[in-house]
Write a protein that holds these residues in place. Sequence first.
Motif, short mmCIF file in Angstrom:
data_model
loop_
_atom_site.label_atom_id
_atom_site.label_comp_id
_atom_site.label_asym_id
_atom_site.label_seq_id
_atom_site.Cartn_x
_atom_site.Cartn_y
_atom_site.Cartn_z
N VAL A 66 0.84 -1.20 0.00
CA VAL A 66 0.00 0.00 0.00
C VAL A 66 0.88 1.25 0.00
CG1 VAL A 66 -1.63 1.35 1.38
CG2 VAL A 66 -2.02 -1.09 1.01
N ILE A 67 1.93 1.26 0.80
CA ILE A 67 2.83 2.42 0.85
C ILE A 67 3.52 2.60 -0.50
CG2 ILE A 67 4.94 3.30 1.91
CD1 ILE A 67 3.92 2.07 4.57
N ALA A 127 -4.60 0.80 7.42
CA ALA A 127 -5.54 -0.13 8.06
C ALA A 127 -6.19 -0.97 6.98
CB ALA A 127 -6.59 0.64 8.85
N PHE A 128 -6.56 -2.18 7.35
CA PHE A 128 -7.20 -3.11 6.42
C PHE A 128 -8.55 -3.52 7.00
CE2 PHE A 128 -2.68 -3.45 5.68
CZ PHE A 128 -2.60 -3.38 4.29
N PRO A 129 -9.63 -2.76 6.69
CA PRO A 129 -10.95 -3.11 7.22
C PRO A 129 -11.43 -4.48 6.75
CG PRO A 129 -10.98 -0.96 6.14
CD PRO A 129 -9.64 -1.55 5.90
N THR A 130 -11.09 -4.84 5.51
CA THR A 130 -11.41 -6.17 4.97
C THR A 130 -10.18 -6.66 4.20
OG1 THR A 130 -12.26 -5.39 2.83
CG2 THR A 130 -13.83 -5.49 4.66
N ALA A 134 -8.29 -1.28 1.86
CA ALA A 134 -7.30 -0.67 2.75
C ALA A 134 -7.61 0.81 2.85
CB ALA A 134 -5.89 -0.88 2.21
N ILE A 135 -7.22 1.39 3.98
CA ILE A 135 -7.32 2.83 4.17
C ILE A 135 -5.93 3.32 4.54
CG2 ILE A 135 -8.33 4.70 5.52
CD1 ILE A 135 -10.76 2.85 5.96
N ALA A 136 -5.39 4.20 3.70
CA ALA A 136 -4.06 4.76 3.93
C ALA A 136 -4.21 6.24 4.23
CB ALA A 136 -3.18 4.56 2.71
N THR A 137 -3.73 6.64 5.40
CA THR A 137 -3.71 8.04 5.77
C THR A 137 -2.25 8.45 5.81
OG1 THR A 137 -5.68 7.69 7.11
CG2 THR A 137 -4.47 9.73 7.48
N ARG A 157 -2.52 16.53 4.18
CA ARG A 157 -2.76 15.21 4.77
C ARG A 157 -3.94 14.59 4.02
NH1 ARG A 157 -0.76 11.83 8.32
NH2 ARG A 157 -2.09 10.73 9.78
N TRP A 158 -3.81 13.31 3.69
CA TRP A 158 -4.79 12.64 2.85
C TRP A 158 -5.19 11.29 3.43
CZ3 TRP A 158 -6.54 15.65 -0.94
CH2 TRP A 158 -5.73 16.70 -1.36
N ARG A 159 -6.44 10.92 3.15
CA ARG A 159 -6.91 9.58 3.47
C ARG A 159 -7.41 8.97 2.16
NH1 ARG A 159 -10.73 10.48 7.24
NH2 ARG A 159 -9.16 10.37 8.87
N LEU A 160 -6.76 7.88 1.76
CA LEU A 160 -7.13 7.18 0.54
C LEU A 160 -7.77 5.86 0.91
CD1 LEU A 160 -3.82 7.60 -1.51
CD2 LEU A 160 -5.83 9.08 -1.53
N THR A 161 -8.97 5.63 0.40
CA THR A 161 -9.62 4.33 0.57
C THR A 161 -9.34 3.55 -0.70
OG1 THR A 161 -11.32 5.34 1.94
CG2 THR A 161 -11.79 3.16 1.04
N LEU A 162 -8.79 2.35 -0.52
CA LEU A 162 -8.34 1.55 -1.65
C LEU A 162 -9.12 0.24 -1.71
CD1 LEU A 162 -4.52 1.92 -0.94
CD2 LEU A 162 -5.91 3.37 -2.41
N ARG A 163 -9.29 -0.25 -2.93
CA ARG A 163 -9.91 -1.55 -3.15
C ARG A 163 -8.91 -2.42 -3.89
NH1 ARG A 163 -14.17 -0.39 -6.50
NH2 ARG A 163 -12.94 -0.96 -8.30
N HIS A 164 -8.76 -3.64 -3.42
CA HIS A 164 -7.82 -4.56 -4.06
C HIS A 164 -8.40 -5.00 -5.39
CE1 HIS A 164 -5.08 -8.09 -4.30
NE2 HIS A 164 -4.28 -7.17 -3.80
N ASP A 165 -7.60 -4.90 -6.44
CA ASP A 165 -8.05 -5.25 -7.78
C ASP A 165 -6.98 -6.11 -8.43
OD1 ASP A 165 -9.80 -5.01 -10.09
OD2 ASP A 165 -8.22 -3.77 -10.96
N GLY A 166 -7.10 -7.42 -8.28
CA GLY A 166 -6.10 -8.32 -8.85
C GLY A 166 -4.77 -8.18 -8.13
#
Length: 181
Positions: A66-67, A127-130, A134-137, A157-166
């Motif tokens: 994620v980083i 953080a990995f809610p599922t 992932a949520i990266a701040t 400062r940013w909060r990115l909500t990510l979805r795993h795609d492959g």
Amino acid sequence: MPMISTLLFENLWILGGLLVAVETELVVIWSRRGTRSSGRAVWVGFATIPAALGLSILIETPRERVIAFCWELASAVDEGDIDSISIHLGEDLQTDGLDLPAFVDRLEQTLTRFRVDHPRLREFEVAFPTDESAIATLTATCRVRSIDAVFDHLPSRWRLTLRHDGESWLVVKIESVPIPP
């Protein structure tokens, strides 16, 4: 478990320091006792140090992925590469009430008007809610130039909500977060 994973696989310097401290203690014990078993423990310790450091280098944790993804996005912003940014945005992107085409259009206008240089990312909270999200701040600083002005070390400062795609991640939500004092 996350703390152990962070120690073993994400922070090479702390792991190396810890291994050297343990090995030093083993050598001290061996020098005092002089037994065969303590001597074997010293040699096992010497063999463990490069093996553990090698594994730490080779294994990439989800947090590190994620980083690395965030750094990839920052590099694309630095280069002004809209296409590289766009392929990492989900169709269901939510940000400031904009849908994906409107956001990409605004991003292109902004990066045409302003030049972003030398992005630096730090203070990651991942953080990995599922398993699939992932949520990266993070805190980003950069130099922003336009025809009218130059801003050095502009913090955000940013909060990115990510979805795993492959094999990669897609950004599905972007939020600006207030910067703590």
